[in-house]
Design an enzyme around this catalytic site. Sequence first.
Site, PDB file in Angstrom:
ATOM      1  N   GLY A  88      32.779  99.568  26.135  1.00 61.02           N
ATOM      2  CA  GLY A  88      33.309 100.192  27.350  1.00 61.02           C
ATOM      3  C   GLY A  88      34.829 100.308  27.314  1.00 61.02           C
ATOM      4  CE1 TYR A 104      21.844 102.473  34.892  1.00 61.34           C
ATOM      5  CE2 TYR A 104      23.328 103.678  36.338  1.00 61.34           C
ATOM      6  CZ  TYR A 104      22.167 103.614  35.603  1.00 61.34           C
ATOM      7  OH  TYR A 104      21.320 104.702  35.574  1.00 61.34           O
ATOM      8  CB  THR A 159      33.967  99.762  41.938  1.00 60.04           C
ATOM      9  OG1 THR A 159      34.252 101.127  42.274  1.00 60.04           O
ATOM     10  CG2 THR A 159      32.684  99.361  42.657  1.00 60.04           C
ATOM     11  CE1 TYR A 168      29.545 101.289  39.245  1.00 59.85           C
ATOM     12  CE2 TYR A 168      30.932 102.233  40.965  1.00 59.85           C
ATOM     13  CZ  TYR A 168      30.809 101.480  39.820  1.00 59.85           C
ATOM     14  OH  TYR A 168      31.917 100.921  39.235  1.00 59.85           O
ATOM     15  CE  LYS A 171      30.995  96.912  39.660  1.00 57.97           C
ATOM     16  NZ  LYS A 171      31.119  96.216  38.329  1.00 57.97           N
TER      17      LYS A 171
HETATM   18  N1  LIG Z   1      34.914 103.604  35.031  1.00 57.28           N
HETATM   19  C1  LIG Z   1      35.521 103.581  36.211  1.00 57.28           C
HETATM   20  O1  LIG Z   1      36.075 104.585  36.666  1.00 57.28           O
HETATM   21  C2  LIG Z   1      35.575 102.318  37.017  1.00 57.28           C
HETATM   22  C3  LIG Z   1      35.009 101.141  36.567  1.00 57.28           C
HETATM   23  N2  LIG Z   1      35.045 100.002  37.348  1.00 57.28           N
HETATM   24  C4  LIG Z   1      34.446  98.767  36.852  1.00 57.28           C
HETATM   25  O2  LIG Z   1      35.207  98.336  35.742  1.00 57.28           O
HETATM   26  C5  LIG Z   1      34.377  97.638  34.814  1.00 57.28           C
HETATM   27  C6  LIG Z   1      34.566  98.232  33.435  1.00 57.28           C
HETATM   28  O3  LIG Z   1      34.229  99.603  33.492  1.00 57.28           O
HETATM   29  P1  LIG Z   1      34.451 100.581  32.249  1.00 57.28           P
HETATM   30  O4  LIG Z   1      35.181  99.871  31.178  1.00 57.28           O
HETATM   31  O5  LIG Z   1      34.947 101.862  32.791  1.00 57.28           O
HETATM   32  O6  LIG Z   1      32.935 100.772  31.828  1.00 57.28           O
HETATM   33  P2  LIG Z   1      32.326 101.828  30.802  1.00 57.28           P
HETATM   34  O7  LIG Z   1      31.440 102.736  31.562  1.00 57.28           O
HETATM   35  O8  LIG Z   1      33.379 102.372  29.924  1.00 57.28           O
HETATM   36  O9  LIG Z   1      31.438 100.848  29.922  1.00 57.28           O
HETATM   37  C7  LIG Z   1      30.395 100.119  30.489  1.00 57.28           C
HETATM   38  C8  LIG Z   1      30.052  99.013  29.533  1.00 57.28           C
HETATM   39  O10 LIG Z   1      28.932  98.296  30.058  1.00 57.28           O
HETATM   40  C9  LIG Z   1      27.961  98.207  29.042  1.00 57.28           C
HETATM   41  N3  LIG Z   1      26.608  98.149  29.570  1.00 57.28           N
HETATM   42  C10 LIG Z   1      26.016  98.986  30.448  1.00 57.28           C
HETATM   43  N4  LIG Z   1      24.738  98.624  30.616  1.00 57.28           N
HETATM   44  C11 LIG Z   1      24.535  97.536  29.839  1.00 57.28           C
HETATM   45  C12 LIG Z   1      23.422  96.701  29.572  1.00 57.28           C
HETATM   46  N5  LIG Z   1      22.229  96.915  30.147  1.00 57.28           N
HETATM   47  N6  LIG Z   1      23.572  95.675  28.709  1.00 57.28           N
HETATM   48  C13 LIG Z   1      24.749  95.448  28.105  1.00 57.28           C
HETATM   49  N7  LIG Z   1      25.842  96.202  28.310  1.00 57.28           N
HETATM   50  C14 LIG Z   1      25.730  97.237  29.167  1.00 57.28           C
HETATM   51  C15 LIG Z   1      28.137  99.459  28.222  1.00 57.28           C
HETATM   52  O11 LIG Z   1      27.527  99.291  26.973  1.00 57.28           O
HETATM   53  P3  LIG Z   1      26.915 100.569  26.174  1.00 57.28           P
HETATM   54  O12 LIG Z   1      28.092 101.264  25.570  1.00 57.28           O
HETATM   55  O13 LIG Z   1      26.001  99.932  25.192  1.00 57.28           O
HETATM   56  O14 LIG Z   1      26.203 101.398  27.205  1.00 57.28           O
HETATM   57  C16 LIG Z   1      29.652  99.544  28.167  1.00 57.28           C
HETATM   58  O15 LIG Z   1      30.170  98.696  27.179  1.00 57.28           O
HETATM   59  C17 LIG Z   1      32.963  97.733  35.401  1.00 57.28           C
HETATM   60  O16 LIG Z   1      32.705  96.575  36.142  1.00 57.28           O
HETATM   61  C18 LIG Z   1      33.034  98.910  36.355  1.00 57.28           C
HETATM   62  O17 LIG Z   1      32.091  98.822  37.399  1.00 57.28           O
HETATM   63  C19 LIG Z   1      35.674  99.966  38.555  1.00 57.28           C
HETATM   64  C20 LIG Z   1      36.273 101.095  39.046  1.00 57.28           C
HETATM   65  C21 LIG Z   1      36.294 102.351  38.311  1.00 57.28           C
HETATM   66  C1  LIG Z   2      34.311 117.492  36.545  1.00 58.35           C
HETATM   67  C2  LIG Z   2      34.776 117.709  37.967  1.00 58.35           C
HETATM   68  C3  LIG Z   2      34.729 116.670  38.888  1.00 58.35           C
HETATM   69  N1  LIG Z   2      35.130 116.888  40.162  1.00 58.35           N
HETATM   70  C4  LIG Z   2      35.120 115.766  41.116  1.00 58.35           C
HETATM   71  C5  LIG Z   2      33.819 115.024  41.344  1.00 58.35           C
HETATM   72  C6  LIG Z   2      34.317 113.695  41.895  1.00 58.35           C
HETATM   73  O1  LIG Z   2      34.549 113.826  43.288  1.00 58.35           O
HETATM   74  C7  LIG Z   2      35.644 113.509  41.174  1.00 58.35           C
HETATM   75  C8  LIG Z   2      35.610 112.517  40.028  1.00 58.35           C
HETATM   76  O2  LIG Z   2      34.492 112.739  39.193  1.00 58.35           O
HETATM   77  P1  LIG Z   2      33.928 111.628  38.228  1.00 58.35           P
HETATM   78  O3  LIG Z   2      32.519 111.930  37.918  1.00 58.35           O
HETATM   79  O4  LIG Z   2      34.884 111.400  37.108  1.00 58.35           O
HETATM   80  O5  LIG Z   2      34.021 110.382  39.185  1.00 58.35           O
HETATM   81  P2  LIG Z   2      33.180 109.060  39.279  1.00 58.35           P
HETATM   82  O6  LIG Z   2      32.314 108.912  38.088  1.00 58.35           O
HETATM   83  O7  LIG Z   2      32.580 108.978  40.609  1.00 58.35           O
HETATM   84  O8  LIG Z   2      34.355 107.981  39.161  1.00 58.35           O
HETATM   85  C9  LIG Z   2      34.114 106.699  39.663  1.00 58.35           C
HETATM   86  O9  LIG Z   2      33.466 105.940  38.664  1.00 58.35           O
HETATM   87  C10 LIG Z   2      33.068 104.672  39.119  1.00 58.35           C
HETATM   88  C11 LIG Z   2      32.460 103.940  37.922  1.00 58.35           C
HETATM   89  C12 LIG Z   2      34.097 103.922  39.863  1.00 58.35           C
HETATM   90  O10 LIG Z   2      34.020 102.706  39.989  1.00 58.35           O
HETATM   91  C13 LIG Z   2      35.112 104.690  40.672  1.00 58.35           C
HETATM   92  O11 LIG Z   2      36.333 103.975  40.845  1.00 58.35           O
HETATM   93  C14 LIG Z   2      35.420 106.051  40.093  1.00 58.35           C
HETATM   94  O12 LIG Z   2      36.277 105.982  38.973  1.00 58.35           O
HETATM   95  O13 LIG Z   2      36.016 114.783  40.664  1.00 58.35           O
HETATM   96  C15 LIG Z   2      35.611 118.120  40.565  1.00 58.35           C
HETATM   97  O14 LIG Z   2      35.966 118.298  41.744  1.00 58.35           O
HETATM   98  N2  LIG Z   2      35.668 119.150  39.671  1.00 58.35           N
HETATM   99  C16 LIG Z   2      35.264 118.995  38.376  1.00 58.35           C
HETATM  100  O15 LIG Z   2      35.333 119.958  37.574  1.00 58.35           O
END
Ligand SMILES: NC(=O)C1=CN([C@@H]2O[C@H](COP(=O)(O)OP(=O)(O)OC[C@H]3O[C@@H](n4cnc5c(N)ncnc54)[C@H](OP(=O)(O)O)[C@@H]3O)[C@@H](O)[C@H]2O)C=CC1
Ligand SMILES: Cc1cn([C@H]2C[C@H](O)[C@@H](COP(=O)(O)OP(=O)(O)O[C@H]3O[C@@H](C)C(=O)[C@@H](O)[C@H]3O)O2)c(=O)[nH]c1=O
Length: 283
Positions: free
Chosen positions: A10, A56, A96, A120, A124
């Site tokens: 991740g 997730y 989150t 989601y 969380k």
């Molecule tokens: N992405 C975002 O915009 C945001 C993320 N967060 C939080 O930050 C943290 C890190 O997120 P981020 O680095 O973006 O995550 P990513 O989506 O980049 O990666 C998620 C990670 O979780 C692993 N994972 C998912 N399902 C499983 C499973 N069943 N068993 C083992 N591993 C699993 C994935 O492994 P695999 O590659 O094998 O699927 C991957 O390594 C999380 O707690 C997320 O909720 C908070 C706010 C925004």
């Molecule tokens: C691709 C696209 C997205 N959007 C919008 C949809 C949405 O409202 C916003 C962001 O889209 P995303 O799918 O990247 O957003 P999203 O996956 O919901 O991002 C979230 O992920 C989780 C894991 C978190 O914890 C949050 O903090 C946040 O980062 O942009 C547009 O308006 N136009 C576009 O062309």
Amino acid sequence: MTVLVFGKTGQVATELQAQADVLALGRAEVDLTDPAACAAAIATHRPRVVINAAAYTAVDRAEEDEATAALVNGAAPGAMARACAELGIPLVHISTDYVFDGAGEAAFAPDHPTGPLGAYGRTKLAGEDAVRASGATHAILRTSWVFSAHGANFVKTMLRLSETRNELSVVADQVGGPTSAGAIAAACLSIADQLSADPGKSGTYHFAGWPDVSWADFAREIFAQAGRPVTVHDIPASDYPTPARRPANSRMDCSATQARFGIDRPDWRTDLHAVLRALGIGG
Ligand SMILES: NC(=O)C1=CN([C@@H]2O[C@H](COP(=O)(O)OP(=O)(O)OC[C@H]3O[C@@H](n4cnc5c(N)ncnc54)[C@H](OP(=O)(O)O)[C@@H]3O)[C@@H](O)[C@H]2O)C=CC1
Ligand SMILES: Cc1cn([C@H]2C[C@H](O)[C@@H](COP(=O)(O)OP(=O)(O)O[C@H]3O[C@@H](C)C(=O)[C@@H](O)[C@H]3O)O2)c(=O)[nH]c1=O
Ligand SMILES: [Mg+2]
């Protein structure tokens, strides 16, 4: 005595491995749909501290697969936290902005009532509640809008779309703080050390990049820095239908994180430069 990280591929897990000597467990080692396996891994490795960077994170997919999301985001962190409590190991758990309902325009303080709008956020929040209930020394660090050179994120989506489009419509009535995975990893490592030294710092904290912007303004800055000639049109979220509802207001008050841990909100525009450089894009 090591730092044990759940997550390997991740965004944040990748940065943790780049910044520190950690033992990162991927899905092949521990699958979070098996919470008992998470507890067993902690008992086996007996680390100095645990950082949970796995989740997730497919927000829309979680709507139709909430059972899996609930295991990974809720039950697994709960099992980790109870194992940590039993063994006296501090836990840093990442959460989150999507635990909030997004009402109003003020920044949410960590103790503001939660109200997730989708699966989601609900799962969380269940993970947070389980960590708080466990009795473990813990920090729950809520962050938002994560981006990095690795994995799937909004920056990479915008860059991909810019290869075939010179106009895009992007949601302008959702506002939050984009946060680089590198800054989150650094914050987690610092908090882990401080929590080990002073368990009294246990609690729920906010950490998001500064300044707060809409997704549309975030997209504009990405294209400006990347030197991509894409015109961004502001649209309301109602014009961009998705399976999951997203909060309109994702602003988070990060002042307690600064006061307690000495960690400031990072300027995401600076971190964006670094990410684009790492991708070989822009100036
Ligand atoms: N992405 C975002 O915009 C945001 C993320 N967060 C939080 O930050 C943290 C890190 O997120 P981020 O680095 O973006 O995550 P990513 O989506 O980049 O990666 C998620 C990670 O979780 C692993 N994972 C998912 N399902 C499983 C499973 N069943 N068993 C083992 N591993 C699993 C994935 O492994 P695999 O590659 O094998 O699927 C991957 O390594 C999380 O707690 C997320 O909720 C908070 C706010 C925004
Ligand atoms: C691709 C696209 C997205 N959007 C919008 C949809 C949405 O409202 C916003 C962001 O889209 P995303 O799918 O990247 O957003 P999203 O996956 O919901 O991002 C979230 O992920 C989780 C894991 C978190 O914890 C949050 O903090 C946040 O980062 O942009 C547009 O308006 N136009 C576009 O062309
Ligand atoms: Mg997404």
